[in-house]
Design a protein around this motif. Structure first.
Motif, PDB file in Angstrom:
ATOM      1  N   ILE A  70       0.853  -1.173   0.000  1.00  0.00           N
ATOM      2  CA  ILE A  70       0.000   0.000   0.000  1.00  0.00           C
ATOM      3  C   ILE A  70       0.897   1.233   0.000  1.00  0.00           C
ATOM      4  O   ILE A  70       1.873   1.298   0.752  1.00  0.00           O
ATOM      5  CB  ILE A  70      -0.971   0.013   1.218  1.00  0.00           C
ATOM      6  N   CYS A  71       0.599   2.188  -0.865  1.00  0.00           N
ATOM      7  CA  CYS A  71       1.436   3.381  -1.039  1.00  0.00           C
ATOM      8  C   CYS A  71       0.713   4.577  -0.421  1.00  0.00           C
ATOM      9  O   CYS A  71      -0.385   4.930  -0.850  1.00  0.00           O
ATOM     10  CB  CYS A  71       1.713   3.617  -2.512  1.00  0.00           C
ATOM     11  N   PHE A  72       1.341   5.201   0.549  1.00  0.00           N
ATOM     12  CA  PHE A  72       0.708   6.291   1.283  1.00  0.00           C
ATOM     13  C   PHE A  72       1.018   7.656   0.684  1.00  0.00           C
ATOM     14  O   PHE A  72       0.306   8.627   0.957  1.00  0.00           O
ATOM     15  CB  PHE A  72       1.147   6.250   2.749  1.00  0.00           C
ATOM     16  N   THR A  73       2.084   7.746  -0.105  1.00  0.00           N
ATOM     17  CA  THR A  73       2.452   9.013  -0.734  1.00  0.00           C
ATOM     18  C   THR A  73       2.885   8.751  -2.170  1.00  0.00           C
ATOM     19  O   THR A  73       3.165   7.612  -2.546  1.00  0.00           O
ATOM     20  CB  THR A  73       3.617   9.696   0.019  1.00  0.00           C
ATOM     21  N   ASP A  74       2.942   9.809  -2.968  1.00  0.00           N
ATOM     22  CA  ASP A  74       3.492   9.688  -4.314  1.00  0.00           C
ATOM     23  C   ASP A  74       4.978   9.355  -4.239  1.00  0.00           C
ATOM     24  O   ASP A  74       5.671   9.789  -3.319  1.00  0.00           O
ATOM     25  CB  ASP A  74       3.358  11.018  -5.075  1.00  0.00           C
ATOM     26  N   GLY A  75       5.455   8.624  -5.227  1.00  0.00           N
ATOM     27  CA  GLY A  75       6.893   8.382  -5.271  1.00  0.00           C
ATOM     28  C   GLY A  75       7.255   7.103  -5.985  1.00  0.00           C
ATOM     29  O   GLY A  75       6.405   6.449  -6.600  1.00  0.00           O
ATOM     30  N   LEU A  76       8.523   6.749  -5.906  1.00  0.00           N
ATOM     31  CA  LEU A  76       9.036   5.546  -6.542  1.00  0.00           C
ATOM     32  C   LEU A  76       8.936   4.353  -5.604  1.00  0.00           C
ATOM     33  O   LEU A  76       9.223   4.455  -4.411  1.00  0.00           O
ATOM     34  CB  LEU A  76      10.499   5.750  -6.955  1.00  0.00           C
ATOM     35  N   VAL A  77       8.499   3.211  -6.152  1.00  0.00           N
ATOM     36  CA  VAL A  77       8.472   1.970  -5.392  1.00  0.00           C
ATOM     37  C   VAL A  77       9.157   0.881  -6.220  1.00  0.00           C
ATOM     38  O   VAL A  77       9.205   0.944  -7.443  1.00  0.00           O
ATOM     39  CB  VAL A  77       7.033   1.532  -5.044  1.00  0.00           C
ATOM     40  N   GLU A  78       9.656  -0.109  -5.527  1.00  0.00           N
ATOM     41  CA  GLU A  78      10.383  -1.184  -6.196  1.00  0.00           C
ATOM     42  C   GLU A  78       9.458  -2.340  -6.547  1.00  0.00           C
ATOM     43  O   GLU A  78       8.646  -2.763  -5.724  1.00  0.00           O
ATOM     44  CB  GLU A  78      11.504  -1.699  -5.279  1.00  0.00           C
ATOM     45  N   ILE A  79       9.572  -2.821  -7.782  1.00  0.00           N
ATOM     46  CA  ILE A  79       8.842  -4.008  -8.209  1.00  0.00           C
ATOM     47  C   ILE A  79       9.836  -4.989  -8.833  1.00  0.00           C
ATOM     48  O   ILE A  79      10.981  -4.626  -9.121  1.00  0.00           O
ATOM     49  CB  ILE A  79       7.735  -3.669  -9.238  1.00  0.00           C
ATOM     50  N   PHE A  91       7.019   4.799 -10.732  1.00  0.00           N
ATOM     51  CA  PHE A  91       6.358   5.875  -9.996  1.00  0.00           C
ATOM     52  C   PHE A  91       4.897   5.495  -9.743  1.00  0.00           C
ATOM     53  O   PHE A  91       4.203   5.014 -10.644  1.00  0.00           O
ATOM     54  CB  PHE A  91       6.406   7.186 -10.787  1.00  0.00           C
ATOM     55  N   VAL A  92       4.436   5.712  -8.528  1.00  0.00           N
ATOM     56  CA  VAL A  92       3.024   5.485  -8.198  1.00  0.00           C
ATOM     57  C   VAL A  92       2.499   6.685  -7.431  1.00  0.00           C
ATOM     58  O   VAL A  92       3.262   7.424  -6.799  1.00  0.00           O
ATOM     59  CB  VAL A  92       2.823   4.203  -7.349  1.00  0.00           C
ATOM     60  N   GLU A  93       1.197   6.853  -7.501  1.00  0.00           N
ATOM     61  CA  GLU A  93       0.555   7.918  -6.746  1.00  0.00           C
ATOM     62  C   GLU A  93       0.117   7.402  -5.385  1.00  0.00           C
ATOM     63  O   GLU A  93      -0.052   6.200  -5.176  1.00  0.00           O
ATOM     64  CB  GLU A  93      -0.657   8.452  -7.511  1.00  0.00           C
ATOM     65  N   ALA A  94      -0.070   8.329  -4.475  1.00  0.00           N
ATOM     66  CA  ALA A  94      -0.600   7.972  -3.157  1.00  0.00           C
ATOM     67  C   ALA A  94      -1.942   7.261  -3.312  1.00  0.00           C
ATOM     68  O   ALA A  94      -2.664   7.487  -4.279  1.00  0.00           O
ATOM     69  CB  ALA A  94      -0.771   9.235  -2.314  1.00  0.00           C
ATOM     70  N   LYS A  95      -2.260   6.405  -2.361  1.00  0.00           N
ATOM     71  CA  LYS A  95      -3.510   5.637  -2.335  1.00  0.00           C
ATOM     72  C   LYS A  95      -3.528   4.537  -3.397  1.00  0.00           C
ATOM     73  O   LYS A  95      -4.584   4.081  -3.806  1.00  0.00           O
ATOM     74  CB  LYS A  95      -4.740   6.543  -2.479  1.00  0.00           C
ATOM     75  N   THR A  96      -2.332   4.109  -3.817  1.00  0.00           N
ATOM     76  CA  THR A  96      -2.242   2.992  -4.754  1.00  0.00           C
ATOM     77  C   THR A  96      -1.977   1.700  -3.990  1.00  0.00           C
ATOM     78  O   THR A  96      -1.066   1.635  -3.169  1.00  0.00           O
ATOM     79  CB  THR A  96      -1.110   3.209  -5.780  1.00  0.00           C
TER      80      THR A  96
END
Length: 237
Positions: A70-79, A91-96
């Motif tokens: 669960i992503c709480f803020t915008d930013g980069l996440v690792e997949i 890059f993902v947006e918050a609430k993703t």
């Protein structure tokens, strides 16, 4: 108050005996009909329409050790990019909410639904904790990956904040999908059906196995999760 104590103060204090009540609170707000009528809880609708989360699919780990994020803020996440056999950032947006597609393909539909419920619990009860991390980490994007095997018992006095947070989400999620208010009624309904099933009556299918299959299918959960829930409620010995 130092940083660690401040963060710890934002972790909800709840006992295992409160998990059913927490699940009931969520359903009262977003799907009250599930508390009076046995039904598969529309967890993805709750996530997207009620909580405003978006659900997307990406591999999160090479070995399926991470089921959701669960992503709480915008930013980069690792997949994990299986085609290139490497980890990379997107890059993902918050609430993703990110769900590993192999949660469904290599496990089952019930496991995916439990993952969605698990991430919803994080958003509802743990958002303040993770949003505080954003401030304390100078605006770094905050996301939380959920392991396949979170803490379930043991030396709780040694648990970290994240251990407690995972334990809470892991405990509330199946109760959200199988609310205590309707489980007994659904179970009795399936037992009645078993008496009319010719294969069960003829002994061609194990009655307990058939009942568990039907119950897990009705609530759209895994058979393991269904068996644990029924045992906890004293309906399955």
């Amino acid at each position: 108050m130092d940083k660690e104590k401040y963060l710890s103060s934002l972790v909800p204090r709840m006992f295992k005996t409160q998990f059913d009540d927490k699940a009931t609170e969520i359903l009262k707000d977003f799907c009250p009909e599930a508390l009076s009528t046995p039904m598969p809880v529309p967890i993805e609708r709750i996530a997207t329409e009620n909580l405003g989360l978006s659900i997307t699919e990406h591999r999160l780990s090479e070995d399926l050790s991470i089921l959701g994020q669960i992503c709480f803020t915008d930013g980069l996440v690792e997949i994990y990019d299986a085609s290139q056999d490497e980890y990379r950032e997107i890059f993902v947006e918050a609430k993703t909410m990110i769900v590993d597609p192999d949660t469904y393909m290599k496990r089952n539909h019930g496991s995916r639904r439990n993952t969605v419920a698990h991430e919803c619990v994080h958003w509802i009860y743990h958002k303040r904790y993770f949003m505080a991390l954003e401030v304390l980490n100078e605006g770094r994007a905050i996301a939380h990956k959920c392991p396949m095997n979170p803490q379930s018992g043991g030396f709780q006095e040694d648990w970290s904040d994240l251990d407690w947070i995972e334990w809470q989400a892991n405990g509330i999620a199946p109760r959200l999908l199988m609310p205590k208010e309707t489980v007994a009624e659904a179970f009795d309904m399936i037992i009645d059906r078993s008496k009319k099933n010719p294969f069960v009556s003829a002994g061609l299918i194990s009655k307990p196995k058939w009942i568990l299959e039907q119950f897990s299918g009705f609530y759209q959960v895994s058979q393991t999760s269904a068996a644990i829930r029924l045992t906890e409620l004293g309906l399955l010995s």
